[in-house]
Design a protein around this motif. Structure first.
Motif, PDB file in Angstrom:
ATOM      1  N   LYS A 129       0.788  -1.368   0.069  1.00 21.32           N
ATOM      2  CA  LYS A 129      -0.039  -0.158   0.092  1.00 21.32           C
ATOM      3  C   LYS A 129       1.045   1.287   0.058  1.00 21.32           C
ATOM      4  CE  LYS A 129      -4.169  -1.785   2.161  1.00 21.32           C
ATOM      5  NZ  LYS A 129      -5.261  -1.879   3.230  1.00 21.32           N
ATOM      6  N   ALA A 130       2.039   1.245   0.641  1.00 23.33           N
ATOM      7  CA  ALA A 130       2.869   2.370   0.762  1.00 23.33           C
ATOM      8  C   ALA A 130       3.746   2.591  -0.599  1.00 23.33           C
ATOM      9  CB  ALA A 130       4.059   2.233   1.843  1.00 23.33           C
ATOM     10  N   ASN A 131       3.832   1.351  -1.432  1.00 24.60           N
ATOM     11  CA  ASN A 131       4.674   1.393  -2.641  1.00 24.60           C
ATOM     12  C   ASN A 131       3.951   0.992  -3.780  1.00 24.60           C
ATOM     13  OD1 ASN A 131       7.523   2.214  -1.523  1.00 24.60           O
ATOM     14  ND2 ASN A 131       6.577   0.627  -0.181  1.00 24.60           N
ATOM     15  N   PRO A 132       2.718   1.550  -4.189  1.00 29.41           N
ATOM     16  CA  PRO A 132       1.876   1.078  -5.134  1.00 29.41           C
ATOM     17  C   PRO A 132       2.592   0.845  -6.523  1.00 29.41           C
ATOM     18  CG  PRO A 132       1.166   3.244  -4.721  1.00 29.41           C
ATOM     19  CD  PRO A 132       2.224   3.112  -3.517  1.00 29.41           C
ATOM     20  N   GLY A 133       2.408  -0.472  -6.896  1.00 27.02           N
ATOM     21  CA  GLY A 133       2.988  -0.618  -8.236  1.00 27.02           C
ATOM     22  C   GLY A 133       4.311  -0.802  -8.454  1.00 27.02           C
ATOM     23  N   LYS A 134       5.344  -0.510  -7.175  1.00 24.31           N
ATOM     24  CA  LYS A 134       6.661  -0.684  -7.230  1.00 24.31           C
ATOM     25  C   LYS A 134       7.286  -1.861  -6.816  1.00 24.31           C
ATOM     26  CE  LYS A 134       7.174   4.320  -5.952  1.00 24.31           C
ATOM     27  NZ  LYS A 134       7.515   5.388  -5.175  1.00 24.31           N
ATOM     28  N   ARG A 135       6.318  -2.835  -6.377  1.00 20.38           N
ATOM     29  CA  ARG A 135       6.898  -4.053  -5.737  1.00 20.38           C
ATOM     30  C   ARG A 135       6.233  -5.232  -6.936  1.00 20.38           C
ATOM     31  NH1 ARG A 135       9.686  -1.392  -3.202  1.00 20.38           N
ATOM     32  NH2 ARG A 135       9.342  -1.264  -0.752  1.00 20.38           N
ATOM     33  N   SER A 136       7.227  -6.056  -6.983  1.00 19.23           N
ATOM     34  CA  SER A 136       6.877  -7.162  -8.029  1.00 19.23           C
ATOM     35  C   SER A 136       6.738  -8.639  -7.582  1.00 19.23           C
ATOM     36  CB  SER A 136       7.990  -7.305  -8.998  1.00 19.23           C
ATOM     37  OG  SER A 136       9.079  -7.535  -8.605  1.00 19.23           O
ATOM     38  N   PHE A 137       6.113  -9.661  -8.151  1.00 19.12           N
ATOM     39  CA  PHE A 137       5.943 -11.034  -7.876  1.00 19.12           C
ATOM     40  C   PHE A 137       5.914 -11.816  -9.170  1.00 19.12           C
ATOM     41  CE2 PHE A 137       1.571  -9.668  -9.270  1.00 19.12           C
ATOM     42  CZ  PHE A 137       0.948 -11.002  -9.562  1.00 19.12           C
ATOM     43  N   GLY A 138       6.537 -12.926  -8.861  1.00 18.33           N
ATOM     44  CA  GLY A 138       6.754 -13.846 -10.038  1.00 18.33           C
ATOM     45  C   GLY A 138       5.545 -14.904 -10.233  1.00 18.33           C
ATOM     46  N   SER A 139       5.654 -15.727 -11.295  1.00 15.60           N
ATOM     47  CA  SER A 139       4.625 -16.787 -11.378  1.00 15.60           C
ATOM     48  C   SER A 139       5.276 -17.704 -12.420  1.00 15.60           C
ATOM     49  CB  SER A 139       3.200 -16.290 -11.707  1.00 15.60           C
ATOM     50  OG  SER A 139       3.287 -16.004 -12.973  1.00 15.60           O
ATOM     51  N   PRO A 140       4.654 -18.863 -12.275  1.00 11.81           N
ATOM     52  CA  PRO A 140       5.423 -19.932 -13.723  1.00 11.81           C
ATOM     53  C   PRO A 140       4.551 -19.468 -14.982  1.00 11.81           C
ATOM     54  CG  PRO A 140       4.407 -21.038 -11.647  1.00 11.81           C
ATOM     55  CD  PRO A 140       4.026 -19.730 -11.466  1.00 11.81           C
TER      56      PRO A 140
ATOM     57  N   ALA B  22      11.339 -18.627 -11.707  1.00 11.50           N
ATOM     58  CA  ALA B  22      10.738 -17.690 -10.763  1.00 11.50           C
ATOM     59  C   ALA B  22      11.503 -17.796  -9.311  1.00 11.50           C
ATOM     60  CB  ALA B  22       9.225 -17.679 -10.379  1.00 11.50           C
ATOM     61  N   LEU B  23      11.496 -18.887  -8.745  1.00  7.41           N
ATOM     62  CA  LEU B  23      12.147 -19.072  -7.382  1.00  7.41           C
ATOM     63  C   LEU B  23      13.546 -18.465  -7.468  1.00  7.41           C
ATOM     64  CD1 LEU B  23      11.917 -20.072  -4.221  1.00  7.41           C
ATOM     65  CD2 LEU B  23      12.459 -22.278  -5.138  1.00  7.41           C
ATOM     66  N   THR B  24      14.438 -18.947  -8.534  1.00  9.08           N
ATOM     67  CA  THR B  24      15.528 -18.422  -8.638  1.00  9.08           C
ATOM     68  C   THR B  24      15.690 -16.890  -8.834  1.00  9.08           C
ATOM     69  OG1 THR B  24      16.125 -20.506  -9.997  1.00  9.08           O
ATOM     70  CG2 THR B  24      17.734 -18.496 -10.258  1.00  9.08           C
ATOM     71  N   ASP B  25      14.813 -16.218  -9.354  1.00 15.56           N
ATOM     72  CA  ASP B  25      14.998 -14.672  -9.419  1.00 15.56           C
ATOM     73  C   ASP B  25      14.514 -14.290  -8.040  1.00 15.56           C
ATOM     74  OD1 ASP B  25      15.960 -14.689 -11.690  1.00 15.56           O
ATOM     75  OD2 ASP B  25      14.388 -13.541 -12.724  1.00 15.56           O
ATOM     76  N   LEU B  26      13.575 -14.732  -7.360  1.00 16.97           N
ATOM     77  CA  LEU B  26      13.320 -14.480  -5.934  1.00 16.97           C
ATOM     78  C   LEU B  26      14.571 -14.443  -5.001  1.00 16.97           C
ATOM     79  CD1 LEU B  26      11.048 -13.417  -3.706  1.00 16.97           C
ATOM     80  CD2 LEU B  26      10.724 -15.853  -3.301  1.00 16.97           C
ATOM     81  N   LEU B  27      15.285 -15.380  -5.103  1.00 14.84           N
ATOM     82  CA  LEU B  27      16.305 -15.837  -4.310  1.00 14.84           C
ATOM     83  C   LEU B  27      17.552 -14.711  -4.798  1.00 14.84           C
ATOM     84  CD1 LEU B  27      16.440 -19.842  -4.339  1.00 14.84           C
ATOM     85  CD2 LEU B  27      16.204 -18.189  -2.483  1.00 14.84           C
TER      86      LEU B  27
END
Length: 321
Positions: A146-157, A189-194
């Protein structure tokens, strides 16, 4: 979905001719196509189940990866393969329940060109962040988004995959936004999270080893029940998102027209394997839950998810293109 369910339900009854045909089969190696990248849930579950199938069927069972297009590449390959009982698909139920909603043009119709054979595992999705993230729990993740709208990212398969929908459901329910980064499977995706390229991930279970070694922090499980592997981790339902359920069921499908006797035999052998302590333990170490079902019940699950997830897809405006 009706034709898929009707075909599955017919598999419950076999006449003498069907039994004789099943006894003649198999006479050559069997191929299981995993329609996501190596290291992901489809790939790992295909390899877990291939060993006991090979032993009981008396023929080699070979796993082949054909990832891409949210599972459609592998699905299309199997759908267009001969219906002789020697080619099967290991897939997330999302290929049946999600992809028809998000792809403007599908190279095949999952409901008509494939039939459900055997459920293998229910796959919970685990919400994880890096251990060095300032986000310590689900509440602080929501506050950060909420404090950083559109600035965080998430991955998926992949776009429209079950983990993608889990994240869309979560951000929709919490009134937050984040950038979606699709990959060609859960493992990359997990590799990029790490590696710090993305901020959070709904993972199908391959992250658990990194949670246990302290590289990742698990915030929640996107299921109605806590995962037996991580009983201390709360569900999103417990954390205030009532009724939140993003579980997917992974299992085997066959080309339409595959003999019902063969479908019945594979279903019986898979369910028998899922009762083996070693197989159950292996599936559980992957973060999954063994889920033996009849072909009809497996088809019913896909039909129910088709309706339920279709509503989420329309609400969020998710498209594959």
């Amino acid at each position: 979905m009706k034709s898929l369910l009707a075909t599955a339900s017919l598999a419950l009854g076999l006449g003498p001719c069907g039994i004789a045909q099943a006894q003649e089969w198999p006479r050559q190696p069997i191929k299981i196509v995993a329609n996501f990248a190596p290291g992901g849930a489809a790939d790992q579950l295909a390899r877990v189940i291939s060993a006991p199938l090979q032993e009981t069927l008396g023929q080699p069972v070979i796993v082949e990866n054909r990832g891409g297009a949210g599972g459609n590449l592998g699905g299309d390959f199997v759908a267009k393969s001969p219906s002789d009982g020697y080619t099967f698909l290991m897939s997330s139920g999302g290929m049946v329940s999600i992809n028809p909603h998000i792809y403007a043009k599908m190279p095949f119709d999952p409901a008509k060109d494939l039939v459900p054979v055997a459920s293998v595992a229910r796959v919970p999705f685990y919400l994880v962040v890096r251990a060095d993230s300032p986000v310590k729990d689900f509440k602080s993740l929501v506050a950060d988004l909420k404090a950083n709208p559109g600035k965080r990212s998430f991955g998926s398969p992949g776009n429209g995959s079950s983990p993608h929908l889990a994240a869309e459901m979560m951000t929709g329910r919490t009134g937050t936004t984040a950038i979606h980064v699709p990959y060609r499977g859960a493992a990359p995706a997990l590799t990029d999270l790490l590696g710090g390229q993305i901020d959070f991930l709904f993972d199908p279970g391959i992250s658990i080893q990194h949670v246990k070694t302290g590289k990742l922090r698990m915030l929640a499980v996107a299921s109605l029940k806590r995962a037996p592997q991580m009983p201390e981790v709360p569900t999103l339902d417990e954390l205030g998102l009532k009724g939140f359920d993003a579980d997917a069921v992974f299992g085997l499908y066959a080309p339409a027209g595959t003999r019902l006797a063969v479908i019945q035999r594979i279903n019986a052998e898979v369910n028998r394997a899922l009762a083996l302590p070693a197989v159950r333990a292996h599936i559980e170490t992957l973060g999954n839950v063994p889920e033996p079902l009849t072909p009809a019940a497996f088809g019913d699950k896909g039909a129910a998810d088709f309706k339920r997830l279709g509503a989420v897809i329309r609400e969020r405006g998710i498209r594959a293109d």
